[in-house]
Motif scaffolding. Sequence first.
Motif, PDB file in Angstrom:
ATOM      1  N   TRP A 142      -7.658 -16.243  13.331  1.00 37.48           N
ATOM      2  CA  TRP A 142      -8.634 -17.286  13.029  1.00 37.48           C
ATOM      3  C   TRP A 142      -8.492 -18.492  13.959  1.00 37.48           C
ATOM      4  CZ3 TRP A 142     -11.566 -17.807   7.964  1.00 37.48           C
ATOM      5  CH2 TRP A 142     -11.805 -16.542   7.412  1.00 37.48           C
ATOM      6  N   ARG A 143      -7.323 -18.724  14.511  1.00 37.95           N
ATOM      7  CA  ARG A 143      -7.198 -19.768  15.543  1.00 37.95           C
ATOM      8  C   ARG A 143      -7.941 -19.351  16.808  1.00 37.95           C
ATOM      9  NH1 ARG A 143      -0.858 -20.262  14.397  1.00 37.95           N
ATOM     10  NH2 ARG A 143      -0.916 -21.741  12.645  1.00 37.95           N
ATOM     11  N   ILE A 144      -7.870 -18.085  17.135  1.00 40.15           N
ATOM     12  CA  ILE A 144      -8.642 -17.581  18.278  1.00 40.15           C
ATOM     13  C   ILE A 144     -10.134 -17.765  18.017  1.00 40.15           C
ATOM     14  CG2 ILE A 144      -9.286 -15.456  19.505  1.00 40.15           C
ATOM     15  CD1 ILE A 144      -6.335 -14.586  19.173  1.00 40.15           C
ATOM     16  N   TYR A 145     -10.550 -17.505  16.785  1.00 40.27           N
ATOM     17  CA  TYR A 145     -11.961 -17.710  16.433  1.00 40.27           C
ATOM     18  C   TYR A 145     -12.327 -19.190  16.553  1.00 40.27           C
ATOM     19  CZ  TYR A 145     -16.410 -16.809  14.111  1.00 40.27           C
ATOM     20  OH  TYR A 145     -17.751 -16.682  13.842  1.00 40.27           O
ATOM     21  N   ALA A 146     -11.439 -20.080  16.113  1.00 42.04           N
ATOM     22  CA  ALA A 146     -11.699 -21.515  16.233  1.00 42.04           C
ATOM     23  C   ALA A 146     -11.821 -21.930  17.698  1.00 42.04           C
ATOM     24  CB  ALA A 146     -10.587 -22.302  15.545  1.00 42.04           C
ATOM     25  N   LEU A 174      -8.831 -23.028   9.986  1.00 45.40           N
ATOM     26  CA  LEU A 174      -9.895 -23.568  10.830  1.00 45.40           C
ATOM     27  C   LEU A 174      -9.827 -25.095  10.891  1.00 45.40           C
ATOM     28  CD1 LEU A 174     -12.813 -21.303   9.589  1.00 45.40           C
ATOM     29  CD2 LEU A 174     -11.762 -21.217  11.849  1.00 45.40           C
ATOM     30  N   ARG A 175      -9.680 -25.708   9.731  1.00 41.91           N
ATOM     31  CA  ARG A 175      -9.655 -27.174   9.662  1.00 41.91           C
ATOM     32  C   ARG A 175      -8.463 -27.732  10.461  1.00 41.91           C
ATOM     33  NH1 ARG A 175      -9.447 -27.345   4.686  1.00 41.91           N
ATOM     34  NH2 ARG A 175     -11.677 -27.426   4.290  1.00 41.91           N
ATOM     35  N   ASP A 176      -7.294 -27.142  10.274  1.00 39.76           N
ATOM     36  CA  ASP A 176      -6.092 -27.645  10.943  1.00 39.76           C
ATOM     37  C   ASP A 176      -6.158 -27.459  12.459  1.00 39.76           C
ATOM     38  OD1 ASP A 176      -5.136 -28.309   8.461  1.00 39.76           O
ATOM     39  OD2 ASP A 176      -3.691 -26.661   8.332  1.00 39.76           O
ATOM     40  N   HIS A 177      -6.813 -26.387  12.891  1.00 44.93           N
ATOM     41  CA  HIS A 177      -6.898 -26.125  14.330  1.00 44.93           C
ATOM     42  C   HIS A 177      -8.002 -26.940  14.989  1.00 44.93           C
ATOM     43  CE1 HIS A 177      -5.818 -23.680  17.815  1.00 44.93           C
ATOM     44  NE2 HIS A 177      -7.112 -23.564  18.087  1.00 44.93           N
ATOM     45  N   LEU A 178      -9.100 -27.151  14.287  1.00 46.52           N
ATOM     46  CA  LEU A 178     -10.247 -27.833  14.877  1.00 46.52           C
ATOM     47  C   LEU A 178     -10.102 -29.353  14.878  1.00 46.52           C
ATOM     48  CD1 LEU A 178     -13.073 -25.665  13.292  1.00 46.52           C
ATOM     49  CD2 LEU A 178     -12.509 -25.780  15.718  1.00 46.52           C
ATOM     50  N   ALA A 179      -9.513 -29.912  13.833  1.00 51.19           N
ATOM     51  CA  ALA A 179      -9.472 -31.374  13.689  1.00 51.19           C
ATOM     52  C   ALA A 179      -8.831 -32.085  14.883  1.00 51.19           C
ATOM     53  CB  ALA A 179      -8.763 -31.752  12.389  1.00 51.19           C
ATOM     54  N   PRO A 180      -7.660 -31.639  15.377  1.00 53.70           N
ATOM     55  CA  PRO A 180      -7.062 -32.343  16.526  1.00 53.70           C
ATOM     56  C   PRO A 180      -7.872 -32.190  17.807  1.00 53.70           C
ATOM     57  CG  PRO A 180      -5.440 -30.953  15.390  1.00 53.70           C
ATOM     58  CD  PRO A 180      -6.790 -30.550  14.903  1.00 53.70           C
ATOM     59  N   ARG A 181      -8.841 -31.289  17.806  1.00 54.66           N
ATOM     60  CA  ARG A 181      -9.626 -31.016  19.009  1.00 54.66           C
ATOM     61  C   ARG A 181     -11.063 -31.518  18.866  1.00 54.66           C
ATOM     62  NH1 ARG A 181      -5.797 -27.532  17.825  1.00 54.66           N
ATOM     63  NH2 ARG A 181      -4.506 -26.638  19.482  1.00 54.66           N
ATOM     64  N   GLY A 182     -11.285 -32.394  17.901  1.00 53.03           N
ATOM     65  CA  GLY A 182     -12.587 -33.021  17.762  1.00 53.03           C
ATOM     66  C   GLY A 182     -13.577 -32.286  16.893  1.00 53.03           C
TER      67      GLY A 182
END
Length: 371
Positions: A142-146, A174-182
């Motif tokens: 799911w990090r790859i998907y993000a 998804l939330r944890d991976h996407l948040a630091p990247r905007g």
Amino acid sequence: MNTSPSVPGAGRRTDGSSVRIGALVPLTRPGWVEAGRHLLAGLELAVRDVNDAGGITGRPLELVVRDTAADPRRAAAAVDELAGLGVAALAGEYHSVVARAAAARADALGLPFLCSSAVLDALTEQPTGRVARLAPAQSHGWRIYADFLLGAGHRRIAVAAEPSVYWAAGARILRDHLAPRGGGVTELDMRSLDPGAVCDELADKRATALLLLVGHPEPAVSVVKAVRRDRRLAGIMIGAPAGQPEFAEWAALLGGDGTAVPFLRYLPERLGPLGARVGAALRERLAEAPSFVAYEGYDTVAVLAEVLRSHGPDRARIAGSWPQVAVEGTRGPIRFSRTPGIGVWQWAWPPVQVVDRDPAEPARFRVLHTG
């Protein structure tokens, strides 16, 4: 439905009593029956190939199948039954919550379990040496998907989610991976929203992507149809990281509406000679293109057969053998290791793709991203 298939294709050199593997597969509703059918096809084909090659040091390999119907309690009861029947090891399962219940019970009974398809990171509450897994952990895929979402320019992402440990874990990853990247994730609670209300929320939040963290066929199919028909949402991307569009039922129910819906699948861009041969045999057995789940089933038996040849059917010796596994699978070399945050022996990692169905040719898959 409880089935114990006869040993298919027993080779000429097999004799004596069989070596038994227990298999957990969702074959009836509310389980994802199509995924279960593909998983079982892979398991059965591999058993046939093992027996055509002489079995396990002259003894036929036998698959003892039990239907979990996506019910954790039913799966736990099946583990008890299979352990009592003397199976050497346990294989299979597709649904993560069901696999977690099966893993807990197998661990308690000292029964080695090679999980084929379930991805939930916390497959067991405590680290164990008895359980191994072929499918990638949810956090990895799911990090790859993000990353794919970010690369495609999506920052305002909505998830239509039902209550489930699996869906909640996915939303958190998804939330944890996407948040630091905007990026940001808005969660839409499907317990209180119908498809029309989902469309209203998407328009109000100005989301550019909607991810389906819901059951299939419903409410996933109804949500897709509603979004596709809402003019306010003409530019929104629909995604399904859990893989619903992989199977033919998705295309049959949605037609063109089901295309251009990116999802995760665990296949390399090109199969090697073993994967190509197995894929052709699976296509004949299934009368359709095999999903990645069918390959997972085949690889499960391929690993267990090699372990049984090397270590015999003793359960403790099988459980102790995971770190020594070196098997050529349909999707690449399989080895197990201890991975941070994962409490079971893990193949790190199977190939991961983000793909979708081509709007111009819905039976064809387009590879959009690899990881």
